[in-house]
Motif scaffolding. Structure first.
Motif, PDB file in Angstrom:
ATOM      1  N   LEU A 176      78.767 -48.824  46.674  1.00 58.86           N
ATOM      2  CA  LEU A 176      80.212 -49.038  46.722  1.00 58.86           C
ATOM      3  C   LEU A 176      80.966 -47.951  45.956  1.00 58.86           C
ATOM      4  O   LEU A 176      82.172 -47.785  46.125  1.00 58.86           O
ATOM      5  N   GLY A 177      80.245 -47.253  45.070  1.00 54.42           N
ATOM      6  CA  GLY A 177      80.893 -46.234  44.247  1.00 54.42           C
ATOM      7  C   GLY A 177      81.660 -46.824  43.079  1.00 54.42           C
ATOM      8  O   GLY A 177      82.562 -46.178  42.537  1.00 54.42           O
ATOM      9  N   TRP A 178      81.315 -48.050  42.677  1.00 60.23           N
ATOM     10  CA  TRP A 178      82.009 -48.717  41.575  1.00 60.23           C
ATOM     11  C   TRP A 178      81.178 -48.607  40.300  1.00 60.23           C
ATOM     12  O   TRP A 178      79.964 -48.830  40.314  1.00 60.23           O
ATOM     13  N   ARG A 179      81.826 -48.304  39.185  1.00 61.24           N
ATOM     14  CA  ARG A 179      81.167 -48.213  37.894  1.00 61.24           C
ATOM     15  C   ARG A 179      82.011 -48.879  36.818  1.00 61.24           C
ATOM     16  O   ARG A 179      83.235 -48.763  36.820  1.00 61.24           O
ATOM     17  N   ASN A 180      81.340 -49.561  35.900  1.00 59.04           N
ATOM     18  CA  ASN A 180      81.984 -50.139  34.721  1.00 59.04           C
ATOM     19  C   ASN A 180      83.289 -50.851  35.070  1.00 59.04           C
ATOM     20  O   ASN A 180      84.363 -50.504  34.580  1.00 59.04           O
ATOM     21  N   SER A 181      83.166 -51.841  35.915  1.00 61.09           N
ATOM     22  CA  SER A 181      84.348 -52.548  36.410  1.00 61.09           C
ATOM     23  C   SER A 181      84.362 -54.002  35.948  1.00 61.09           C
ATOM     24  O   SER A 181      83.352 -54.703  36.025  1.00 61.09           O
ATOM     25  N   GLU A 182      85.505 -54.435  35.462  1.00 55.36           N
ATOM     26  CA  GLU A 182      85.694 -55.855  35.121  1.00 55.36           C
ATOM     27  C   GLU A 182      86.080 -56.577  36.409  1.00 55.36           C
ATOM     28  O   GLU A 182      87.213 -57.004  36.606  1.00 55.36           O
ATOM     29  N   ILE A 183      85.106 -56.713  37.288  1.00 55.46           N
ATOM     30  CA  ILE A 183      85.396 -57.181  38.643  1.00 55.46           C
ATOM     31  C   ILE A 183      85.828 -58.640  38.673  1.00 55.46           C
ATOM     32  O   ILE A 183      86.715 -59.022  39.454  1.00 55.46           O
ATOM     33  N   ALA A 247      67.198 -56.817  35.891  1.00 58.91           N
ATOM     34  CA  ALA A 247      65.899 -56.934  36.559  1.00 58.91           C
ATOM     35  C   ALA A 247      66.073 -57.171  38.060  1.00 58.91           C
ATOM     36  O   ALA A 247      67.067 -57.747  38.498  1.00 58.91           O
ATOM     37  N   GLY A 248      65.100 -56.720  38.829  1.00 53.89           N
ATOM     38  CA  GLY A 248      65.125 -56.960  40.268  1.00 53.89           C
ATOM     39  C   GLY A 248      65.625 -55.798  41.093  1.00 53.89           C
ATOM     40  O   GLY A 248      65.854 -55.956  42.298  1.00 53.89           O
ATOM     41  N   GLU A 249      65.783 -54.619  40.490  1.00 55.11           N
ATOM     42  CA  GLU A 249      66.252 -53.456  41.257  1.00 55.11           C
ATOM     43  C   GLU A 249      65.110 -52.884  42.099  1.00 55.11           C
ATOM     44  O   GLU A 249      64.702 -51.729  41.955  1.00 55.11           O
ATOM     45  N   VAL A 250      64.608 -53.716  42.982  1.00 56.23           N
ATOM     46  CA  VAL A 250      63.480 -53.346  43.834  1.00 56.23           C
ATOM     47  C   VAL A 250      63.821 -52.158  44.727  1.00 56.23           C
ATOM     48  O   VAL A 250      62.970 -51.308  45.024  1.00 56.23           O
ATOM     49  N   GLY A 251      65.063 -52.076  45.148  1.00 54.10           N
ATOM     50  CA  GLY A 251      65.473 -50.993  46.031  1.00 54.10           C
ATOM     51  C   GLY A 251      65.325 -49.622  45.418  1.00 54.10           C
ATOM     52  O   GLY A 251      65.356 -48.613  46.131  1.00 54.10           O
ATOM     53  N   HIS A 252      65.175 -49.578  44.088  1.00 53.60           N
ATOM     54  CA  HIS A 252      65.059 -48.280  43.420  1.00 53.60           C
ATOM     55  C   HIS A 252      63.659 -48.017  42.883  1.00 53.60           C
ATOM     56  O   HIS A 252      63.477 -47.172  42.002  1.00 53.60           O
ATOM     57  N   LEU A 253      62.678 -48.749  43.430  1.00 57.98           N
ATOM     58  CA  LEU A 253      61.284 -48.357  43.226  1.00 57.98           C
ATOM     59  C   LEU A 253      61.059 -47.038  43.967  1.00 57.98           C
ATOM     60  O   LEU A 253      61.445 -46.896  45.124  1.00 57.98           O
ATOM     61  N   SER A 254      60.459 -46.083  43.302  1.00 60.73           N
ATOM     62  CA  SER A 254      60.198 -44.799  43.943  1.00 60.73           C
ATOM     63  C   SER A 254      58.923 -44.908  44.775  1.00 60.73           C
ATOM     64  O   SER A 254      57.829 -45.106  44.237  1.00 60.73           O
ATOM     65  N   ILE A 255      59.060 -44.795  46.092  1.00 66.72           N
ATOM     66  CA  ILE A 255      57.896 -44.926  46.976  1.00 66.72           C
ATOM     67  C   ILE A 255      57.496 -43.591  47.608  1.00 66.72           C
ATOM     68  O   ILE A 255      56.389 -43.454  48.115  1.00 66.72           O
ATOM     69  N   VAL A 256      58.415 -42.601  47.572  1.00 66.52           N
ATOM     70  CA  VAL A 256      58.118 -41.267  48.097  1.00 66.52           C
ATOM     71  C   VAL A 256      58.623 -40.249  47.077  1.00 66.52           C
ATOM     72  O   VAL A 256      59.807 -39.911  47.080  1.00 66.52           O
ATOM     73  N   PRO A 257      57.783 -39.795  46.163  1.00 67.34           N
ATOM     74  CA  PRO A 257      58.230 -38.830  45.147  1.00 67.34           C
ATOM     75  C   PRO A 257      58.899 -37.615  45.788  1.00 67.34           C
ATOM     76  O   PRO A 257      58.360 -37.003  46.714  1.00 67.34           O
ATOM     77  N   GLY A 258      60.112 -37.325  45.309  1.00 77.74           N
ATOM     78  CA  GLY A 258      60.855 -36.194  45.856  1.00 77.74           C
ATOM     79  C   GLY A 258      61.405 -36.442  47.239  1.00 77.74           C
ATOM     80  O   GLY A 258      61.803 -35.500  47.940  1.00 77.74           O
ATOM     81  N   GLY A 259      61.458 -37.710  47.671  1.00 75.99           N
ATOM     82  CA  GLY A 259      61.908 -38.062  49.021  1.00 75.99           C
ATOM     83  C   GLY A 259      63.411 -38.032  49.188  1.00 75.99           C
ATOM     84  O   GLY A 259      64.116 -37.258  48.529  1.00 75.99           O
ATOM     85  N   ARG A 260      63.913 -38.887  50.049  1.00 79.64           N
ATOM     86  CA  ARG A 260      65.339 -38.875  50.401  1.00 79.64           C
ATOM     87  C   ARG A 260      66.225 -39.137  49.186  1.00 79.64           C
ATOM     88  O   ARG A 260      65.890 -39.938  48.315  1.00 79.64           O
ATOM     89  N   ALA A 261      67.376 -38.485  49.158  1.00 79.33           N
ATOM     90  CA  ALA A 261      68.336 -38.675  48.071  1.00 79.33           C
ATOM     91  C   ALA A 261      68.931 -40.076  48.134  1.00 79.33           C
ATOM     92  O   ALA A 261      69.252 -40.576  49.213  1.00 79.33           O
ATOM     93  N   CYS A 262      69.059 -40.730  46.975  1.00 75.46           N
ATOM     94  CA  CYS A 262      69.609 -42.085  46.891  1.00 75.46           C
ATOM     95  C   CYS A 262      70.947 -42.060  46.174  1.00 75.46           C
ATOM     96  O   CYS A 262      71.213 -41.161  45.360  1.00 75.46           O
ATOM     97  N   GLY A 263      71.781 -43.038  46.447  1.00 71.16           N
ATOM     98  CA  GLY A 263      73.085 -43.135  45.810  1.00 71.16           C
ATOM     99  C   GLY A 263      73.008 -43.324  44.307  1.00 71.16           C
ATOM    100  O   GLY A 263      73.985 -43.094  43.604  1.00 71.16           O
ATOM    101  N   CYS A 264      71.841 -43.740  43.806  1.00 68.71           N
ATOM    102  CA  CYS A 264      71.684 -43.933  42.364  1.00 68.71           C
ATOM    103  C   CYS A 264      71.484 -42.610  41.639  1.00 68.71           C
ATOM    104  O   CYS A 264      71.486 -42.570  40.404  1.00 68.71           O
ATOM    105  N   GLY A 265      71.281 -41.513  42.393  1.00 71.04           N
ATOM    106  CA  GLY A 265      71.063 -40.207  41.792  1.00 71.04           C
ATOM    107  C   GLY A 265      69.606 -39.780  41.789  1.00 71.04           C
ATOM    108  O   GLY A 265      69.297 -38.631  41.450  1.00 71.04           O
ATOM    109  N   LYS A 266      68.692 -40.683  42.152  1.00 67.66           N
ATOM    110  CA  LYS A 266      67.262 -40.367  42.205  1.00 67.66           C
ATOM    111  C   LYS A 266      66.854 -40.053  43.643  1.00 67.66           C
ATOM    112  O   LYS A 266      67.667 -40.071  44.562  1.00 67.66           O
TER     113      LYS A 266
END
Length: 405
Positions: A176-183, A247-266
């Motif tokens: 979403l591009g949201w950071r440090n928000s009192e949502i 906890a639970g950020e399963v989507g950011h498990l690295s499964i392909v080192p150096g693979g596709r760019a992710c929105g998280c910066g990794k």
């Protein structure tokens, strides 16, 4: 169902077991027992909750006084003596709204306090936080009109694909591009009702415990995929949040080192291969343009679609094998938009899971598709709203009692 202390964590309540907390937990137990077993008598509620007769009587009297439950004539045969009356959640008790905020879509559902779906709808979303809140506000108005209900909105629960800390602050929502928000304060200011916010997958995990297939499961992993991929971890009947609540950020498990760019910066994160957006982008690379995950499911006979689904199943099975080896769960539940293509992923997913999981742990675990489907996160919002309403109403009742005293 989640353990009572986890219910309090979910609703943002303290976990210290003082007398006030115990009263809240008793109220939650009785309400959910009746919700899952409509028509129960007070005696039956005592058996279902393990609470003594006096406690059940007090809770039932309070809920009835507040118009949340009602008595009706029982048609079943009872023992000799005073006839028992059946209890049920009052249809007029109010409405709950659950929502899932995504970059491109907002999906909403309205239910009774018993969890009966009255209406659901999907509208366009936005990455601009103010615009998204405005769209949500208008969407809820349309949703309630569609539901044909004129009852009080008791709570609104919102699942957001982002990292929420234990205080309920949105730290990061990369898609979403949201950071440090009192949502939450922003939502309450615009929605004119109590609002409860959590990570979307944590919310969906609670919904599985309250409304889905995990009511009696104590150890499970819930995986959902929309713009990203999230995981809810329930250990020994408790939603595990970790030190900071992330906890639970399963989507950011690295499964392909150096693979596709992710929105998280990794790079090489699971969600860059398994999320709906990634699936559609991969198909685009292969010259096959499809609008959404439902269209992908319908085009399953296409060789290019089959190729991509096999890739997704392999990546997901590989990632899940690590979680199974770590957690030894009894169940993995695929929900959200992943539920739409789950059966198409199963052959390669199970093959990859078997290849990388220790055999004794593999024998303990089974794979299921969430019955909540694409409404898993909106129903998670319903779960958040319901738990928040139940606990906060006890606090208000106690405050009224103190003022009268």
């Amino acid at each position: 169902m989640l353990q009572p202390d986890s219910v309090e964590q979910t609703a943002g309540m303290p976990t210290k077991m003082n007398s006030s907390s115990i009263r809240r937990l008793n109220r939650v137990r009785v309400f959910h027992a009746l919700r899952q077993n409509p028509g129960s008598s007070q005696r039956e509620l005592g058996r279902l909750t393990g609470l003594d007769k006096a406690t059940v009587s007090v809770v039932v009297a309070q809920l009835q006084q507040e118009g949340l439950i009602e008595r009706m004539a029982s048609t079943s045969v009872r023992r000799v003596g005073r006839p028992e009356t059946a209890l049920t959640i009052a249809a007029s008790a109010g409405v709950l709204v659950g929502a899932r905020l995504e970059p491109k879509t907002i999906r909403m559902v309205a239910t009774t306090l018993a969890g009966e779906i009255l209406a659901h709808m999907q509208i366009d979303g936005s990455r601009n936080v103010r615009r998204a809140i405005t769209l949500l506000q208008k969407g809820i108005q349309e949703l309630l009109t569609q539901a044909g209900e004129n009852r009080e909105v008791r709570g609104i629960g919102v699942g957001i694909p982002g990292m929420m800390n234990r205080e309920g602050r949105l730290v990061l929502a990369p898609n979403l591009g949201w950071r440090n928000s009192e949502i939450r304060p922003m939502l309450e200011e615009n929605l004119n009702a109590p609002v409860y916010v959590d990570n979307d997958t944590n919310a969906a995990s609670v919904a599985e415990c309250l409304f889905g297939i995990c009511r009696t499961v104590r150890n499970f992993i819930f995986i959902t995929g929309h713009s990203g991929v999230g995981g809810g971890l329930v250990l020994d009947g408790r939603l595990y949040r970790g030190t900071g609540g992330f906890a639970g950020e399963v989507g950011h498990l690295s499964i392909v080192p150096g693979g596709r760019a992710c929105g998280c910066g990794k790079r090489g994160c699971l969600e860059t291969y398994v999320s709906e957006a990634s699936i559609l982008a991969r198909l685009e690379e292969l010259g096959r343009t499809l609008p959404d995950i439902w269209a992908v499911a319908e085009a399953q006979g296409d060789p290019k679609v089959r190729q991509v689904l096999d890739e997704v199943g392999t990546h997901l099975g590989f990632a899940l094998s690590h979680l199974v080896n770590l957690m030894n769960p009894e169940l993995i539940v695929l929900g959200g938009n992943l539920a739409v293509i789950a059966q198409l992923l199963m052959p390669t997913l199970k093959r990859a899971l078997a290849e990388h999981t220790l055999r004794p742990l593999l024998e303990d675990v089974r794979l299921e598709v969430s019955p909540l489907g694409a409404d898993a996160v909106p129903m998670g919002g319903i779960a958040l709203a319901l738990e928040g309403f139940l606990t906060s109403s006890v606090v208000m009742a106690e405050e009224r009692s103190q003022r009268r005293g």
